[in-house]
Design an enzyme around this catalytic site. Structure first.
Site, mmCIF file in Angstrom:
data_model
loop_
_atom_site.group_PDB
_atom_site.id
_atom_site.type_symbol
_atom_site.label_atom_id
_atom_site.label_comp_id
_atom_site.label_asym_id
_atom_site.label_seq_id
_atom_site.Cartn_x
_atom_site.Cartn_y
_atom_site.Cartn_z
ATOM 1 N N ASP A 86 1.307 -1.369 0.026
ATOM 2 C CA ASP A 86 -0.166 0.029 0.247
ATOM 3 C C ASP A 86 1.032 1.624 0.063
ATOM 4 O O ASP A 86 2.102 0.558 0.409
ATOM 5 C CB ASP A 86 -0.773 0.074 1.320
ATOM 6 C CG ASP A 86 -2.447 -0.979 1.324
ATOM 7 O OD1 ASP A 86 -2.496 -1.131 0.381
ATOM 8 O OD2 ASP A 86 -2.542 -1.217 1.977
ATOM 9 N N ARG B 22 -0.545 -0.608 -8.731
ATOM 10 C CA ARG B 22 -2.289 -0.426 -8.252
ATOM 11 C C ARG B 22 -2.215 0.856 -8.533
ATOM 12 O O ARG B 22 -1.618 1.479 -7.502
ATOM 13 C CB ARG B 22 -2.783 -0.840 -7.194
ATOM 14 C CG ARG B 22 -3.841 -0.277 -6.924
ATOM 15 C CD ARG B 22 -4.108 -0.698 -5.065
ATOM 16 N NE ARG B 22 -4.034 -2.728 -4.684
ATOM 17 C CZ ARG B 22 -4.096 -3.370 -3.751
ATOM 18 N NH1 ARG B 22 -3.380 -2.762 -3.314
ATOM 19 N NH2 ARG B 22 -4.110 -3.896 -3.896
ATOM 20 N N HIS C 279 -13.466 3.644 -8.034
ATOM 21 C CA HIS C 279 -15.175 3.781 -7.819
ATOM 22 C C HIS C 279 -15.834 4.230 -8.573
ATOM 23 O O HIS C 279 -16.992 4.170 -9.214
ATOM 24 C CB HIS C 279 -15.911 3.115 -6.162
ATOM 25 C CG HIS C 279 -15.060 2.884 -6.189
ATOM 26 N ND1 HIS C 279 -13.832 3.402 -4.567
ATOM 27 C CD2 HIS C 279 -14.967 1.344 -5.058
ATOM 28 C CE1 HIS C 279 -13.503 2.369 -4.184
ATOM 29 N NE2 HIS C 279 -14.003 1.358 -4.030
HETATM 30 P P1 FDA Z 1 -14.037 8.929 -5.662
HETATM 31 O O1 FDA Z 1 -13.899 8.394 -4.294
HETATM 32 O O2 FDA Z 1 -13.689 10.791 -6.064
HETATM 33 O O3 FDA Z 1 -15.378 8.589 -5.787
HETATM 34 C C1 FDA Z 1 -15.746 8.447 -7.708
HETATM 35 C C2 FDA Z 1 -17.075 8.712 -7.702
HETATM 36 O O4 FDA Z 1 -17.172 7.263 -7.604
HETATM 37 C C3 FDA Z 1 -18.329 8.943 -6.338
HETATM 38 O O5 FDA Z 1 -18.512 9.996 -7.606
HETATM 39 C C4 FDA Z 1 -19.260 7.964 -7.409
HETATM 40 O O6 FDA Z 1 -20.363 7.925 -8.429
HETATM 41 C C5 FDA Z 1 -18.505 6.285 -6.789
HETATM 42 N N1 FDA Z 1 -18.844 5.846 -6.113
HETATM 43 C C6 FDA Z 1 -17.729 6.073 -4.584
HETATM 44 N N2 FDA Z 1 -17.865 5.247 -3.276
HETATM 45 C C7 FDA Z 1 -18.852 4.801 -4.195
HETATM 46 C C8 FDA Z 1 -20.464 4.360 -3.417
HETATM 47 N N3 FDA Z 1 -20.104 4.184 -2.112
HETATM 48 N N4 FDA Z 1 -22.061 3.714 -3.784
HETATM 49 C C9 FDA Z 1 -21.575 4.418 -4.795
HETATM 50 N N5 FDA Z 1 -20.348 4.990 -5.509
HETATM 51 C C10 FDA Z 1 -20.265 5.689 -5.214
HETATM 52 N N6 FDA Z 1 -5.322 5.182 -1.331
HETATM 53 C C11 FDA Z 1 -4.218 5.186 -0.846
HETATM 54 O O7 FDA Z 1 -4.081 7.211 -0.655
HETATM 55 N N7 FDA Z 1 -3.238 4.236 -1.148
HETATM 56 C C12 FDA Z 1 -3.413 3.519 -0.688
HETATM 57 O O8 FDA Z 1 -2.913 2.009 -0.596
HETATM 58 C C13 FDA Z 1 -4.832 2.647 -1.497
HETATM 59 N N8 FDA Z 1 -5.056 1.224 -2.339
HETATM 60 C C14 FDA Z 1 -6.504 1.481 -2.266
HETATM 61 C C15 FDA Z 1 -6.630 0.221 -3.052
HETATM 62 C C16 FDA Z 1 -8.220 -0.293 -3.944
HETATM 63 C C17 FDA Z 1 -8.026 -1.978 -4.204
HETATM 64 C C18 FDA Z 1 -8.771 1.094 -3.541
HETATM 65 C C19 FDA Z 1 -10.258 0.486 -4.389
HETATM 66 C C20 FDA Z 1 -8.633 2.334 -3.117
HETATM 67 C C21 FDA Z 1 -7.337 2.341 -2.403
HETATM 68 N N9 FDA Z 1 -7.124 3.778 -1.854
HETATM 69 C C22 FDA Z 1 -5.831 3.883 -1.781
HETATM 70 C C23 FDA Z 1 -7.691 4.315 -1.998
HETATM 71 C C24 FDA Z 1 -8.844 5.092 -3.143
HETATM 72 O O9 FDA Z 1 -7.034 6.717 -2.894
HETATM 73 C C25 FDA Z 1 -9.513 6.228 -3.517
HETATM 74 O O10 FDA Z 1 -8.970 7.178 -1.649
HETATM 75 C C26 FDA Z 1 -10.587 5.563 -3.276
HETATM 76 O O11 FDA Z 1 -10.703 4.866 -3.905
HETATM 77 C C27 FDA Z 1 -11.943 6.569 -3.882
HETATM 78 O O12 FDA Z 1 -11.682 7.072 -4.765
HETATM 79 P P2 FDA Z 1 -12.257 6.505 -5.875
HETATM 80 O O13 FDA Z 1 -11.668 6.234 -7.206
HETATM 81 O O14 FDA Z 1 -13.078 5.471 -5.896
HETATM 82 O O15 FDA Z 1 -13.789 8.158 -6.708
#
Ligand code: FDA
Length: 306
Positions: free
Chosen positions: A132, A182, A225
């Site tokens: 991570d 990742r 997501h």
């Molecule tokens: P964001 O949070 O901006 O969401 C974008 C859109 O996704 C929303 O507007 C909505 O449409 C949809 N969405 C999001 N949540 C939803 C929900 N609950 N229900 C429905 N729709 C939803 N970070 C880090 O700093 N270090 C790390 O090592 C990791 N490791 C990691 C592993 C994995 C497998 C994942 C998926 C994520 C991480 N992260 C992480 C976290 C990452 O940096 C980030 O904070 C989250 O994934 C949220 O970002 P999104 O890309 O999902 O977009």
């Protein structure tokens, strides 16, 4: 703004005590965390495999301060890998490791030694480890340790955070054969000097990084997501002729489960990041900071209203 405020408040001892003891906190935690025990992690890994998904298990804990804690974290990963192998789940399940949980903050070599033992156990179990990525002041050190671990265990994966200004350059470095990367947006509070602050700038950076990784010979792991970025990921796979076996989508446990299954039905590989253990506080606060509706759900739980 709200995200920064939540991440800042999360560091307060008073807020932590309030959250830990509030009524119904357990229900909120359950939505994002598999449970507290190794058995809980294995149960969820089995459920994911049965649904055609793969998993990556994270034993919760960060910013470990003592050698005993670091060794206990290492031992839990070794127990987990042993049990994944015994349950025939290692093919579908890898592990994610935070170097700070292995002592990185106070002894980099100790963290490296522990990580090396975990990587060796993962290799013998037939699976992989992904490191991570945490605050930006650890990025250089984490990438250095990654290179050292990859010398013996080339499948060890890294996480790169699109919100960091440096990440495009890191993607170019890591877009090499056999390299598992990742790509996520990034979840910590970072200053403007090192990280893009606006959502649009972060998304644009994500797409630039995705282009580098998907056009390269490595194994990209598209961790988001965000529906727009998922669609762009699907598009780039076609554009760059990247077969489905050479990349995967990743999402967090409890977030958009129906989208995870849709992607599997479309023929993509999807891995779900599953945290477990008692130390869920920091992880939960980062999830709450990401999405106002998560916060509303949490506020109702803390106040005792479901
Ligand atoms: P964001 O949070 O901006 O969401 C974008 C859109 O996704 C929303 O507007 C909505 O449409 C949809 N969405 C999001 N949540 C939803 C929900 N609950 N229900 C429905 N729709 C939803 N970070 C880090 O700093 N270090 C790390 O090592 C990791 N490791 C990691 C592993 C994995 C497998 C994942 C998926 C994520 C991480 N992260 C992480 C976290 C990452 O940096 C980030 O904070 C989250 O994934 C949220 O970002 P999104 O890309 O999902 O977009």
């Amino acid at each position: 703004m709200l995200r920064s405020a939540i991440l800042a408040a999360a560091r307060s001892g008073r807020v932590e005590r309030l959250v830990q003891t509030a009524p119904y906190t357990r229900d909120v935690v359950r939505r994002f965390v598999a449970g507290t025990t190794t058995a809980d992690a294995l149960r969820v890994a089995g459920e994911l495999a049965a649904a055609g998904l793969t998993g990556t298990l994270d034993y919760l804990g960060e910013d470990t301060e003592t050698g005993e804690q670091a060794a206990a974290t290492r031992d839990e990963y070794l127990r987990l890998l042993d049990q994944l192998s015994a349950a025939d789940l290692a093919g579908a399940t890898e592990v994610s490791v935070k170097l700070s949980a292995l002592g990185q903050r106070f002894d980099e070599e100790l963290a490296y030694d522990h990580a090396k033992v975990i990587c060796a156990a993962a290799t013998s179990a037939g699976t992989t480890v992904t490191l991570d990525m945490e605050d930006s002041d650890t990025t250089d050190q984490t990438l250095d340790l990654l290179q050292r671990l990859r010398a013996d265990h080339p499948s060890t994966g890294a996480v790169l955070q699109a919100y960091l200004r440096r990440t495009e350059a890191d993607c170019r470095e890591l877009a090499v054969p056999g390299s598992r990367v990742r790509l996520c947006k990034g979840a910590y509070k970072e200053p403007e000097a090192v990280a893009f602050q606006g959502a649009v700038d972060v998304d644009k950076s994500y797409v630039r990084c995705l282009n580098i990784l998907m056009s390269g010979p490595g194994y990209p792991m598209i961790a988001t997501h965000d529906p727009r970025l998922v669609a762009i990921g699907e598009d780039r796979a076609k554009w760059f002729n990247k077969p489905n076996e050479e990349f995967e989508f990743q999402m967090l446990y409890g977030i958009r489960p129906e989208e995870q299954l849709r992607l599997v039905a479309e023929g993509y590989q999807v891995r779900v990041y599953v945290p477990y253990g008692d130390e869920w506080y920091g992880y939960l606060m980062r999830r709450l900071a990401e999405r106002p509706s998560n916060l509303a759900f949490f506020a109702r739980a803390v106040s005792g209203r479901k």
